[in-house]
Design an enzyme around this catalytic site. Structure first.
Site, PDB file in Angstrom:
ATOM      1  N   GLN A 103     -12.052   3.572  -2.288  1.00  0.00           N
ATOM      2  CA  GLN A 103     -11.690   4.986  -2.383  1.00  0.00           C
ATOM      3  C   GLN A 103     -11.809   5.458  -3.830  1.00  0.00           C
ATOM      4  O   GLN A 103     -11.425   4.742  -4.748  1.00  0.00           O
ATOM      5  CB  GLN A 103     -10.251   5.208  -1.911  1.00  0.00           C
ATOM      6  CG  GLN A 103     -10.043   5.089  -0.412  1.00  0.00           C
ATOM      7  CD  GLN A 103      -8.614   5.432  -0.033  1.00  0.00           C
ATOM      8  OE1 GLN A 103      -7.664   4.994  -0.686  1.00  0.00           O
ATOM      9  NE2 GLN A 103      -8.443   6.204   1.020  1.00  0.00           N
ATOM     10  N   CYS A 108      -1.955   4.668  -3.242  1.00  0.00           N
ATOM     11  CA  CYS A 108      -0.906   5.540  -3.774  1.00  0.00           C
ATOM     12  C   CYS A 108       0.416   4.828  -4.099  1.00  0.00           C
ATOM     13  O   CYS A 108       1.038   5.165  -5.123  1.00  0.00           O
ATOM     14  CB  CYS A 108      -0.676   6.737  -2.861  1.00  0.00           C
ATOM     15  SG  CYS A 108      -0.905   6.449  -1.114  1.00  0.00           S
ATOM     16  N   HIS A 165      -4.367  10.494  -8.417  1.00  0.00           N
ATOM     17  CA  HIS A 165      -3.064  11.101  -8.143  1.00  0.00           C
ATOM     18  C   HIS A 165      -2.618  11.883  -9.362  1.00  0.00           C
ATOM     19  O   HIS A 165      -2.723  11.404 -10.497  1.00  0.00           O
ATOM     20  CB  HIS A 165      -2.036  10.030  -7.778  1.00  0.00           C
ATOM     21  CG  HIS A 165      -2.344   9.345  -6.483  1.00  0.00           C
ATOM     22  ND1 HIS A 165      -3.018   8.144  -6.419  1.00  0.00           N
ATOM     23  CD2 HIS A 165      -2.104   9.711  -5.201  1.00  0.00           C
ATOM     24  CE1 HIS A 165      -3.171   7.795  -5.153  1.00  0.00           C
ATOM     25  NE2 HIS A 165      -2.620   8.725  -4.392  1.00  0.00           N
ATOM     26  N   ARG A 182      -8.631  -1.844   5.873  1.00  0.00           N
ATOM     27  CA  ARG A 182      -8.001  -1.304   7.074  1.00  0.00           C
ATOM     28  C   ARG A 182      -8.604  -1.940   8.314  1.00  0.00           C
ATOM     29  O   ARG A 182      -9.809  -2.179   8.376  1.00  0.00           O
ATOM     30  CB  ARG A 182      -8.153   0.220   7.131  1.00  0.00           C
ATOM     31  CG  ARG A 182      -7.469   0.921   5.973  1.00  0.00           C
ATOM     32  CD  ARG A 182      -7.604   2.407   6.059  1.00  0.00           C
ATOM     33  NE  ARG A 182      -7.123   3.050   4.834  1.00  0.00           N
ATOM     34  CZ  ARG A 182      -7.236   4.338   4.563  1.00  0.00           C
ATOM     35  NH1 ARG A 182      -7.812   5.137   5.435  1.00  0.00           N
ATOM     36  NH2 ARG A 182      -6.781   4.832   3.426  1.00  0.00           N
TER      37      ARG A 182
END
Length: 719
Positions: free
Chosen positions: A431, A384, A435, A413
């Protein structure tokens, strides 16, 4: 003969008759069961005439057989109020896997009594454990989705599987005693004194973390107690010992911190009735058979190479084919829905993550920064912030909105090694991020469009049953009351326009906005968190995102930002899909759609010509070059879950034809012209673009209409 002797003789005769009738019924039931379970095996070993008779028998007696096997068996839809009662009338051992999956077991969410059962069982298990092993210290014992667990500090020899049997026997004794569960409220000081007297250091630490007063304690009779807020049953006798099972042992760090002591965790499951436990156990066995880690290895789809590091996925050629098909479909649907695709870097200056707030709030889930020419760079844990930078790259007007940007972005992560789990918990994953930047008045329409896209995309992969959760404003949040109310109303309005039933989680939203979560149900009834639609009032402020309003003054305003994912991550979704299908991908998604099986070496050149023609049509085809006998060629194709195989001998080569065998049907169809077969297969695979169409079934119907089933003699297959 005396009257008593006469009565005795009659009784013996009646008993003998009952036994004979019982054995006859048992024999008939077992015989019919064997015939039905192994019908394909038998059918391949009898003549075509006998096969016709067998099929007539199979059709006419299926309902009779079902009644013999399950007595009062009746299957209900998920909204049938009486299904639990009927479940009690059926012995689940006699049901097929498909039957078992049709039952809706109760959950903690929809059955408060089940939650009490599991919480009470956890206390009974801890009590039993300390009775048998007095040196063991208790820590926490919560209920979980399908049962409960309890963490113990074991100072001496660790608990073993045989100890679980001893603990279960002690639990049964406690249940038979029907001990009352009593709630008591005490002061913090009184609780501390009692804990010190018991020498329970972990309870003492838990007490210090409890902020509210008075402190609540639950007693099991007068023999054992624990810090607990409940809820519980009234007595241990309300538990069904036969509906409880201790499942496994595992290790766990106290408080989840590897710097703390290692504890031993005992997992268990508890239900209202033994029938429910049996159904659950059968589902667990089926889930184990479908474990994506085992299937991934068996079907050569992916691997985790420990030499490269844990939690890093290597996609093998077949798995990469399926992934590409998923990605291509995802991109195609997004472009049709008005999205623009983005690609952003895998790394960025650490200051970007400080601006976004990720470094402040999610630092423990991020890898350590890298030093690059005196500056710190960070592997991205999210996409994002990159999309926010792109928004700021040029001035925006209200006329530019809405913007819909989508990216298949790989993120990284930090996950502790003990938490890694196949494709479900990894350190690097992609992912399916998107957005939206829109005006407040556009929000509801945009959410409806997102939900339409979610339904369409997930439906293509066979997921059509959803559980929807709407999470609202928590106590701590950013953004004005007005914007929260407008956003929540937009999400609610979108769900109502979709006519989707949903549950509201009051206060369960993120601090930066309300959200919709979508859980999907797989083929064996399990539910998986998948899609998310999340409003964000935080990042537009942090990145100072603006657009010029429609007023004549050109006032700058904040757009509403929406985070949105359909799969969540490609890796996890692939794992869910693999387990739901048990590796039997639909025809359009199968890594190999057609495998050619040359019976003799002389036909291999012909097989290669057919394979080349299939590739030109866009089909995924292989030629088995192993040189094995036909039975082994077919068995190998079955194990690899290839949807369609073609048996090729000298007769097929001379005629330019193929003899087809469709997976799971066990039937070989007479020769069909090869190019016609390829055209029909391509048409069936492409036709499966409609989520309601089963491409393989459509292909079978066409083949069956054109070519009869032929008898090729015994063929051994895997079960």
């Amino acid at each position: 003969m005396s009257s008593s002797s006469t009565r005795l003789s009659r009784c013996r005769a009646a008993t003998t008759a009952v036994i004979i009738i019982f054995n006859f019924c048992l024999f008939f039931s077992m015989s019919s069961s064997l015939l039905f379970r192994h019908g394909n095996y038998l059918a391949r070993r009898i003549s075509p005439i006998s096969m016709g008779i067998y099929k007539q028998y199979q059709s006419s007696s299926s309902s009779v057989h079902r009644k013999l096997r399950s007595g009062s068996c009746r299957l209900y839809s998920s909204n049938d109020a009486s299904k639990d009662t009927v479940l009690e009338e059926i012995d689940p051992v006699d049901l097929t896997v498909a039957d078992i999956m049709n039952f809706d077991l109760p959950t903690n969410d929809n059955n408060p009594n089940l939650l009490k059962i599991r919480h009470t069982t956890a206390h009974v298990m801890a009590m039993a454990t300390q009775k048998l092993f007095p040196k063991i210290k208790v820590t926490i014992g919560p209920w979980i989705e399908n049962g409960f667990y309890y963490d113990f500090f074991v100072p001496d020899e660790q608990l073993s599987e045989s100890d679980l049997k001893r603990i279960k026997k002690e639990m049964d004794r406690i249940i038979r005693k029907d001990l009352p569960l009593r709630r008591e409220e005490v002061s913090r000081e009184e609780a501390r004194e009692r804990i010190l007297k018991l020498d329970e250091p972990y309870k003492l630490e838990l007490l210090e973390s409890i902020r509210s007063e008075p402190i609540t304690i639950f007693h099991v009779g007068d023999e054992w107690w624990d810090l607990c807020a409940g809820p519980h049953l009234e007595s241990t006798g309300q538990l069904s010992a036969r509906a409880i099972e201790l499942q496994s042992l595992a290790g766990a760090y106290w408080r989840g911190d590897e710097k703390n002591a290692m504890l031993q965790r005992v997992y268990g499951t508890a239900w209202e009735t033994p029938r429910q436990l049996k159904v659950f156990s059968l589902r667990q066995a089926e889930a184990k058979r479908r474990d994506h880690r085992l299937l991934g290895r068996a079907l050569d789809l992916f691997s985790i190479q420990e030499d490269a590091g844990g939690g890093l996925v290597f996609w093998h050629p077949k798995g990469a084919v399926v992934r590409k098909l998923v990605e291509d479909y995802w991109k195609e649907q997004h472009l049709q829905a008005g999205y623009q695709l983005l690609y952003t870097p895998h790394i960025a200056n650490l200051n970007l993550w400080k601006t976004s707030g990720h470094f402040e709030f999610y630092r423990e889930d991020m890898f350590r920064p890298l030093e690059v020419e005196g500056e710190q760079y960070q592997l991205k844990p999210m996409n994002c912030p990159f999309h926010c930078l792109l928004y700021k790259d040029s001035p925006k007007s209200f006329r530019d909105l809405p913007l819909r940007w989508a990216e298949l972005g790989t993120v990284y992560r930090y996950e502790r090694s003990g938490t890694l789990h196949g494709l479900f918990r990894v350190r690097g994953f992609t992912q399916d991020d998107a957005h939206l930047f829109c005006l407040p008045e556009q929000l509801e329409d945009e959410i409806v469009a997102v939900l339409d896209l979610v339904q369409r995309v997930l439906g293509r992969f066979g997921f059509r049953k959803f559980d929807i959760l709407l999470s609202t404003r928590p106590a701590q949040s950013v953004g004005s009351d007005a914007i929260w109310e407008k956003a929540t109303a937009a999400l609610t309005g979108a769900l109502r326009r979709k006519q989707w039933p949903f549950t509201v989680d009051e206060g369960g939203g993120a601090f930066y906005g309300p959200k919709i979560d979508v859980k999907i149900q797989d083929a064996i009834g399990r539910k998986w968190q998948c899609s998310t639609v999340q409003c964000d009032f935080n990042l537009p402020d942090r990145f100072d995102l603006e657009y010029a309003g429609s007023g004549g003054d050109g006032a700058r305003r904040r757009p509403i930002m929406v985070h949105r994912a359909i799969f969540g991550s490609l890796e996890r979704f692939f794992g869910v899909l693999l387990e739901s299908t048990a590796g039997d991908f639909p025809l359009w998604l199968a890594p190999t759609q057609l495998r050619l099986l040359p019976v003799v070496d002389e036909v291999r050149a012909y097989c290669e010509q057919v394979a080349e023609a299939a590739r030109r049509r866009g089909l995924r085809v292989e030629v088995d070059r192993s040189g094995n006998r036909l039975a082994k060629l077919i068995r190998s194709a079955e194990q690899d879950k290839v949807p369609v195989t073609a048996v090729v001998g000298l007769k097929e080569r001379e005629a330019g034809s193929l003899s087809l065998r469709v997976r799971k049907k066990g039937e070989i169809h007479g020769a069909l012209e090869a190019f016609r077969v390829l055209d029909m297969l391509k048409e069936a695979a492409d036709g499966a673009g409609d989520e309601e169409v089963d491409g393989l079934e459509a292909f079978i119907q066409k083949v069956s209409a054109l070519a009869p089933v032929i008898d090729v003699g015994p063929i051994e297959e895997t079960p």
